[in-house]
Design a protein around this motif. Structure first.
Motif, PDB file in Angstrom:
ATOM      1  N   UNK A   1       0.826  -1.206   0.000  1.00  0.00           N
ATOM      2  CA  UNK A   1       0.000   0.000   0.000  1.00  0.00           C
ATOM      3  C   UNK A   1       0.861   1.258   0.000  1.00  0.00           C
ATOM      4  N   UNK A   2       1.959   1.214   0.728  1.00  0.00           N
ATOM      5  CA  UNK A   2       2.828   2.377   0.875  1.00  0.00           C
ATOM      6  C   UNK A   2       3.605   2.678  -0.411  1.00  0.00           C
ATOM      7  N   UNK A   3       4.115   1.639  -1.062  1.00  0.00           N
ATOM      8  CA  UNK A   3       5.063   1.843  -2.163  1.00  0.00           C
ATOM      9  C   UNK A   3       4.541   1.504  -3.555  1.00  0.00           C
ATOM     10  N   UNK A   4       3.342   0.963  -3.655  1.00  0.00           N
ATOM     11  CA  UNK A   4       2.804   0.548  -4.955  1.00  0.00           C
ATOM     12  C   UNK A   4       2.910   1.664  -5.994  1.00  0.00           C
ATOM     13  N   UNK A   5       2.493   2.869  -5.630  1.00  0.00           N
ATOM     14  CA  UNK A   5       2.486   3.972  -6.589  1.00  0.00           C
ATOM     15  C   UNK A   5       3.822   4.706  -6.680  1.00  0.00           C
ATOM     16  N   UNK A   6       4.749   4.393  -5.790  1.00  0.00           N
ATOM     17  CA  UNK A   6       6.052   5.051  -5.800  1.00  0.00           C
ATOM     18  C   UNK A   6       7.069   4.245  -6.600  1.00  0.00           C
ATOM     19  N   UNK A   7       7.122   2.943  -6.359  1.00  0.00           N
ATOM     20  CA  UNK A   7       8.149   2.126  -7.011  1.00  0.00           C
ATOM     21  C   UNK A   7       7.575   1.010  -7.876  1.00  0.00           C
ATOM     22  N   UNK A   8       6.272   0.813  -7.850  1.00  0.00           N
ATOM     23  CA  UNK A   8       5.637  -0.213  -8.662  1.00  0.00           C
ATOM     24  C   UNK A   8       5.492  -1.534  -7.931  1.00  0.00           C
TER      25      UNK A   8
END
Length: 171
Positions: free
Chosen positions: A28-35
């Motif tokens: 949830x934290x990194x899905x949109x930041x690093x894929x």
């Protein structure tokens, strides 16, 4: 009804709790930041229990779990290096953010290492790394008194990212 919040230091045999929390929090934290593909690969490496154990046993990291009522909802780890106390990990499940748990975890780390400071010279600053594209975390740390000190390349698992080193004085 008041919630019961408890933070406790954990031992090596409880590191599986950290891994399980990371499997919930990181996507949830990194899905949109690093894929999502990178998140899975990084979790497999960084949160393998043998890597967490190495951090604790060989590298001197201390780990804490925060529990709300009967549910583990976050974790932190920190270690001391010279005059710096490094906050290595600080994560709280989305649905439990805004309760002051991140701040409580930071304060717990500071209190823990203050005992060590009675023996050695006290740490003069608290520092951490944060992905430069993680706007919510950067905003939280800025509100918590941190300042961006540097922009640095960081290897996490098989990937290289750009992070900010953020720090705040302790004196």
């Amino acid at each position: 009804m008041a919630r019961t919040i408890r933070i406790r230091r954990i031992d090596v045999d409880e590191l599986e709790i950290v891994r399980e929390l990371a499997l919930v929090i990181w996507p949830k934290c990194y899905r949109n930041i690093i894929g999502p593909d990178r998140v899975d690969a990084m979790l497999a490496v960084l949160y393998a229990t043998d890597n967490l154990e190495r951090e604790m046993v060989q590298d001197g990291h201390t780990f804490w779990i925060v529990r709300v009522d009967r549910t583990d909802v976050g974790y932190a780890s920190a270690y001391r290096e010279g005059g710096r106390l490094w906050l290595k990990k600080l994560y709280v499940r989305d649905e439990f953010r805004g309760l002051g748990l991140g701040k409580a975890l930071m304060e717990t780390a500071l209190e823990h290492f203050a005992v060590e400071d009675a023996i050695t010279a006290p740490a003069i600053e608290l520092a951490l790394y944060v992905n430069k594209d993680n706007a919510p975390a950067i905003s939280y740390y800025l509100r918590s008194g941190f300042k961006v000190e540097a922009e640095v390349p960081v290897q996490m698992g098989p990937y290289i990212f750009t992070d900010y080193v953020m720090q705040r004085g302790l004196q």
